[in-house]
Every structure is written in structure tokens, then in C-alpha cells.
Write an enzyme that holds these catalytic residues in place. Structure first.
Site, short mmCIF file in Angstrom:
data_model
loop_
_atom_site.label_atom_id
_atom_site.label_comp_id
_atom_site.label_asym_id
_atom_site.label_seq_id
_atom_site.Cartn_x
_atom_site.Cartn_y
_atom_site.Cartn_z
N ASP A 155 -8.16 3.46 -18.97
CA ASP A 155 -7.33 4.39 -19.73
C ASP A 155 -6.18 3.68 -20.46
O ASP A 155 -5.79 4.08 -21.56
CB ASP A 155 -6.77 5.47 -18.80
CG ASP A 155 -7.83 6.52 -18.45
OD1 ASP A 155 -8.98 6.36 -18.87
OD2 ASP A 155 -7.48 7.49 -17.75
N ARG A 177 -3.47 1.97 -25.66
CA ARG A 177 -3.12 0.94 -26.64
C ARG A 177 -3.96 1.09 -27.91
O ARG A 177 -3.48 0.83 -29.01
CB ARG A 177 -3.31 -0.45 -26.03
CG ARG A 177 -2.26 -0.77 -24.96
CD ARG A 177 -2.56 -2.08 -24.24
NE ARG A 177 -1.51 -2.40 -23.29
CZ ARG A 177 -1.44 -1.93 -22.05
NH1 ARG A 177 -2.39 -1.13 -21.61
NH2 ARG A 177 -0.44 -2.26 -21.25
N GLU A 196 2.51 10.32 -21.77
CA GLU A 196 3.80 10.87 -21.39
C GLU A 196 4.95 10.02 -21.90
O GLU A 196 4.80 8.83 -22.20
CB GLU A 196 3.92 10.99 -19.86
CG GLU A 196 4.09 9.68 -19.10
CD GLU A 196 2.81 9.00 -18.74
OE1 GLU A 196 2.74 7.77 -18.96
OE2 GLU A 196 1.88 9.67 -18.26
N TYR A 223 0.66 9.93 -14.45
CA TYR A 223 1.90 9.80 -13.68
C TYR A 223 2.40 11.17 -13.22
O TYR A 223 2.85 11.34 -12.08
CB TYR A 223 2.94 9.12 -14.57
CG TYR A 223 4.18 8.61 -13.86
CD1 TYR A 223 4.30 8.58 -12.47
CD2 TYR A 223 5.26 8.13 -14.62
CE1 TYR A 223 5.44 8.11 -11.85
CE2 TYR A 223 6.40 7.64 -14.01
CZ TYR A 223 6.49 7.64 -12.63
OH TYR A 223 7.63 7.16 -12.03
N SER A 224 2.31 12.17 -14.10
CA SER A 224 2.77 13.51 -13.76
C SER A 224 2.03 14.07 -12.55
O SER A 224 2.63 14.64 -11.63
CB SER A 224 2.60 14.44 -14.96
OG SER A 224 2.94 15.77 -14.64
N SER A 235 0.57 12.42 -10.15
CA SER A 235 0.95 11.69 -8.93
C SER A 235 2.31 12.13 -8.41
O SER A 235 2.64 11.90 -7.24
CB SER A 235 0.93 10.18 -9.18
OG SER A 235 2.01 9.79 -10.02
N ALA A 276 10.88 12.48 -7.85
CA ALA A 276 11.68 12.47 -6.61
C ALA A 276 13.04 13.15 -6.80
O ALA A 276 14.09 12.53 -6.64
CB ALA A 276 11.87 11.03 -6.13
#
Length: 294
Positions: free
Chosen positions: A74, A79, A150, A192-193, A195, A214
Site C-alpha cells: 500500500d 507514492r 490521512e 492508521y485510523s 489501528s 491516545a
């Protein structure tokens, strides 16, 4: 047919994939133009011997290209998006990595899927991108100021949390006291979101996700908003700088800078093969239905 070929890096496990692609396209008289750095790598490893045309900038990709082939994971596709930009050339991702939601074609089925490409038996999945403007201007993010997955702000030189003052279309939303904040597209919702506890969005959904990283206040939950929303962020903390990332590209930004995030006027077109849909990828990658009772 004319295609651009791009790979982010070389690994022994990708050699057979590259060979299969080149053999198939040469057999079917497909014109291949290879990204310059990747081309040098292939010649150095003696994977290819025939001479091919090359490109090294997004300015060299135009309407004469039918497709952009990305070999890798991914990250390679993200890129690739910086090369395709506004050209609307469809991107086909061939997975040489492991967990991936964009590079969906697996190495075991390359020839069969490329045959579908030749026969134009595929659909296009347009993907929303996010643009970023910083005030005062930041040179590090002026040229490539968009992201497919993101845009994230996070702490840099401290273990202390940062405060992210957030406005939606000019209206105050919240001041997140956290390690950072993720603004994700539907494409990036599986990255990322996810996770960090964010929801998964189907690519066609016209929404964005705001996901705190967090957060100190546990009632600060991920929020889904319309993708036409303008998001304004102002970050403060104990250190002079914080980090802003656009997919894998990172820049250092001064405290109290104002970030404006909104949907770009253009999209990235992803090629979707009928046998490798987004829902099938979700089931396979997240092991849905793998319970032995099913």
C-alpha cells in the site's frame, strides 16, 4: 496499450512477480514505461535486459497512458499517487507485501488478472484525497500538499501530549489533548485510523474520519463527518514544533501554526478487478468468518 511501471523497492520475493508482469505485457505487445529509479534497480539486479523508456516525474505522465502499475504494498501505491496526481491515470496495485487494502492483486493470480486488464474487464474506484495548507507557509509541504490515506498531527520532541484545537467549517468542535489527531479518508480508514480505534469506511462513502491518538479524555471518540467539511487545526504544546504527516511524508511545523484540511478537487482512480473487490479484501485481510464454527 501503454502502461507506466513503478516499484518502491526491490526484494527477492518480488522477482517472480516482476518477471510475470514483463513476460505477459511483452507477449501482448503492451508498451511499458518504467519509473527511472526502479528501472535502474531492475537492470542492476539483471531482472530485465531489454531497453525500456523511462519517466522520473509526474509531468511526464499524460493521457497517452492507459494505466499505472504499482508493484509493492500500500505504501508503494501512496507514492504512486504523488506521481499520478491530476492525470486521472488508473492505478493497479499488485501486492508484493503482506497486509494491504489497496494493492489487492496477489502474486498467485497475476496473469489471469492482467488478462482482465487487457480485455478491459475492470471497474474504476475513485478515491478521495485531502489537501493541506499551512499558515504561515511551510516549504516542506508546499509541493506535494495532498494525501490519499490521512493527514496526521502528532507530538515531536516531547513525551507530553499536545493540544489540537479543532474547527469544522469555522465552528469550534473540540480541543483534543492527545498524542495526535488523524484526519482519514475512506481509503485511509483501514490504516492508521483503524489501528487507533476508528471505523472502517467503504471507499464510495462521502465522509472523513477524525480519530484522536491516545486521547487523555477517554470520551473523545472518533467522529465521522461529511467530506466537504473544511477542517481547521491549531496545535500547541510544550515544545516549539510538532509533526504533520501526509501519508508517509513528514514535516516539522511550528507551534500555533494554522492547518486547513479539505477535500481536493481531483481524485485518484484505483482499478478494481471483479474477483478482488474491497469487501473480499476486507474479509481476507481481517480474517472475517475465519471462526471454525463457520
Amino acid at each position: 496499450m501503454k502502461v507506466a511501471i513503478y516499484g518502491q523497492y526491490y526484494r527477492n520475493s518480488t522477482e517472480s512477480i516482476i518477471n510475470d508482469i514483463f513476460v505477459f505485457f511483452n507477449k501482448n505487445n503492451v508498451e511499458m514505461v518504467i519509473e527511472e529509479v526502479f528501472s535502474e534497480m531492475l537492470y542492476e539486479k539483471k531482472i530485465i535486459k531489454k531497453e525500456y523508456k523511462t519517466f522520473n516525474s509526474h509531468t511526464e505522465l499524460d493521457a497517452t497512458f492507459d494505466m499505472f502499475i504499482s508493484i509493492g504494498g500500500d505504501g508503494t501505491i501512496l507514492r504512486a499517487a504523488t506521481l499520478v496526481r491530476k492525470s486521472e491515470i488508473p492505478i493497479l496495485g499488485i501486492n508484493a507485501g503482506r497486509l494491504g487494502f489497496l494493492a489487492s492483486i496477489q502474486k498467485e493470480n497475476i496473469e489471469a488478472f492482467l488478462q482482465l486488464v487487457i480485455e478491459k474487464k475492470y471497474t474504476i474506484s475513485p478515491r478521495t484525497l485531502l489537501s493541506l495548507n499551512c499558515s504561515p507557509k511551510n516549504e516542506a509541504i508546499q509541493d506535494i500538499n495532498f494525501a490519499m490515506n490521512e493527514i496526521t498531527v502528532s507530538r515531536k520532541d516531547t513525551a507530553s501530549m499536545i493540544t489540537i484545537e479543532t474547527y469544522l467549517n469555522g465552528e469550534y468542535l473540540n480541543s483534543y489533548w492527545a498524542d495526535g489527531l488523524i484526519i482519514a479518508t475512506p481509503t485511509g480508514s483501514t490504516g492508521y485510523s483503524m489501528s487507533c480505534g476508528g471505523p472502517i469506511l467503504i471507499p464510495e462513502v462521502k465522509s472523513l474520519v477524525i480519530t484522536p491518538i491516545a486521547p487523555h479524555n477517554l470520551n473523545a471518540r472518533p467522529l465521522v463527518i461529511p467530506d466537504k467539511t473544511e477542517i481547521r487545526l491549531k496545535v500547541s504544546g510544550r515544545e516549539e514544533n510538532y509533526l504533520v504527516s501526509l501519508d508517509s511524508r513528514i514535516a516539522s511545523v511550528k507551534n500555533e501554526s494554522v492547518l486547513i484540511i479539505k477535500k481536493t478537487p481531483f481524485k485518484i482512480n484505483m482499478v478494481e478487478i471483479p474477483e478482488e473487490t474491497f469487501l473480499k479484501t476486507l474479509r481476507n485481510k481481517l480474517l472475517w468468518g475465519e471462526d471454525k464454527r463457520n
